[in-house]
Every structure is written in C-alpha cells, then in structure tokens.
Design an enzyme around this catalytic site. Structure first.
Site, PDB file in Angstrom:
ATOM      1  N   ASP A  58       0.910  -1.133   0.030  1.00 45.45           N
ATOM      2  CA  ASP A  58       0.089   0.033   0.183  1.00 45.45           C
ATOM      3  C   ASP A  58       0.822   1.389  -0.005  1.00 45.45           C
ATOM      4  OD1 ASP A  58      -2.188  -1.690   0.176  1.00 45.45           O
ATOM      5  OD2 ASP A  58      -2.977  -0.828   1.981  1.00 45.45           O
ATOM      6  N   HIS A  95       3.702  -2.068   3.073  1.00 45.98           N
ATOM      7  CA  HIS A  95       3.773  -0.823   2.692  1.00 45.98           C
ATOM      8  C   HIS A  95       5.008  -0.268   1.825  1.00 45.98           C
ATOM      9  CE1 HIS A  95       0.604  -0.885   5.818  1.00 45.98           C
ATOM     10  NE2 HIS A  95       0.151   0.395   5.223  1.00 45.98           N
TER      11      HIS A  95
END
Length: 257
Positions: free
Chosen positions: A74, A220
């Site tokens: 992400d 992430h």
C-alpha cells in the site's frame, strides 16, 4: 453475520422497548447511556477491522485448494522504495499487487509503467489517502476513486477494479461510493504492522509459521523495514511451500475493466 444494518435494527428495537418501558416505569438514564456506548463500540469495531464485513463485503482472504498467497503493498509508488521492492520481486520471479495513491501515480509514471510491464497488479487506494478520508462525503469519495482510476488509465490504458480503503476503514458512506463506482473492495487477513515495527526480526516473526493458502498479506512501500526484510520473507514463504500470486489470480477474478 454482524452488519451495520442488523446492528441498527437490533439496537433500534431495544431502544424502542426501553422507551416504552420508560413510559410506564422509571428507567435509569444510565441504561440509555450503556446502549449508546455498546452501539458505538460495535460500529467502531466494524468500521476499523476491515475483515468484519460490517459495512460491505470485502475480500480479505481466498478459499483455494492451491498453495497460493498474495503479497500486497500500500501507499506507493514511492521513488527508490518501490523500485527496490520491484527489484527484489523481479529477482525472485514474484508477482504482487500494489494499491497506489492517485497523486503518487501521477508523480511517478515510470514506476507505474514498470509495475505494469513486469506484470504486477495496480489497485486503487484513493487519490490523496487523506487522514480524514473516511469522513468525506460520498461524492468526494467517488471523486477520489475516479481520479485515481483516471491517473492510472492515462499511463497504462487500464482501469482499476480493485479498491482498498485508506487505513482499512469502512463506513456506510464508503459502501455507497464503492457500489456506485463499481469497484471491488479488497482487504487483507495478515497485517505485517510494518508501519509500526522497525525491527526486521519482529517483522518476520509476525509472518513466520502463520501463513496458509489463500492468505493476503499487507505491506507498505513506505516502510524501510519491509524493503530490508522482503528477501527473507520471500524465502520463508517458499520454505512453507507457498507461492505468491497477484490478487486477481488468488481470487480468480478480473483485475481491470
């Protein structure tokens, strides 16, 4: 299944019953307070934990007979960080899914082109990833979603179908925005906590020995600990007899419109 709709119905019925009793008898005020606190606690849980499917159905893990899992990243693309992740994935022959922020897509077109050319999947993660995104109006959420899709489409000529809510928070308003934009909400069931964990051994321990077929892992692009641990994580996944694949393959569905 616990949902926002049946929770409202249940507490509304209880509140009506208490109000009727209060008409004939004296009901302590604290009973109303307890009902409100319980209702808000359940709503908070359902909104914060994406796998609860409280406000809408979210694909968080797959039922599969194959030894496959999905790696998702992400908040990118991030210059250098995302490129290092792509380098590691390429050297291991692994395809992954990147839920990208629209404004970062526009700022890093070359990275998006590389993702696409190396057969990674790009998903929608809103345009700004604003801290108060979950408080936006439905129209503003829809604008963020469509702007992100447009940013990707300009670069790759592809339209995203997968959406991951910022922070994994869901609301009734977001549920309506998702429905009206026709995207499929995607979550996860294995959270690495790489935005909090700074130690590579701790990150690995969150994953080691806990994986099973159908799992969706959350990482992430912004987390240096993920970049530094990724090769070890891939080795661990391989040792467990699992193969990372794109989300569309894991769920056997179309990724782009």
């Amino acid at each position: 299944m616990l949902t926002f709709k049946n929770t409202k119905l249940f507490f509304g019925s209880i509140l009506l019953l208490v109000a009727i009793l209060d008409y004939f008898y004296t009901i302590p005020v604290w009973i109303y307070a307890v009902l409100v606190i319980l209702f808000l606690s359940i709503v908070f849980y359902g909104s914060y934990f994406i796998h609860s499917n409280f406000h809408m159905d979210v694909a968080c893990n797959a039922t599969t007979s194959k030894n496959e899992i999905a790696l998702t990243f992400d908040d990118g693309p991030v210059e250098k960080n995302t490129e290092q992740i792509l380098d590691i994935l390429k050297s291991n022959g692994v395809e992954a899914t990147f839920f990208c922020i629209g404004e970062r897509i526009s700022q890093n077109p070359a990275i998006i082109k590389r993702m696409d050319s190396e057969n990674h999947l790009v998903g929608n993660h809103s345009f700004t990833h604003h801290f108060f995104f979950d408080l936006f109006s439905k129209e503003k959420m829809k604008q963020e979603i469509t702007d992100t899709n447009y940013a990707l489409e300009k670069i790759t000529n592809r339209k995203m179908k997968f959406f991951r809510p910022p922070y994994g928070v869901t609301t009734p308003v977001l549920a309506k925005a998702i429905q009206e934009t026709g995207l499929r909400p995607m979550g996860w069931n294995v959270r690495s906590m790489d935005t909090v964990i700074k130690n590579e051994k701790q990150l690995l321990s969150k994953i080691k020995g806990k994986l099973k077929a159908g799992d969706v892992l959350l990482f992430h692009d912004t987390a240096l600990v993920t970049i530094n641990s990724l090769q070890t994580i891939l080795n661990e996944i391989k040792q467990q007899g699992l193969q990372p694949v794109r989300l569309d393959k894991l769920f056997n569905t179309e990724a782009y419109g």
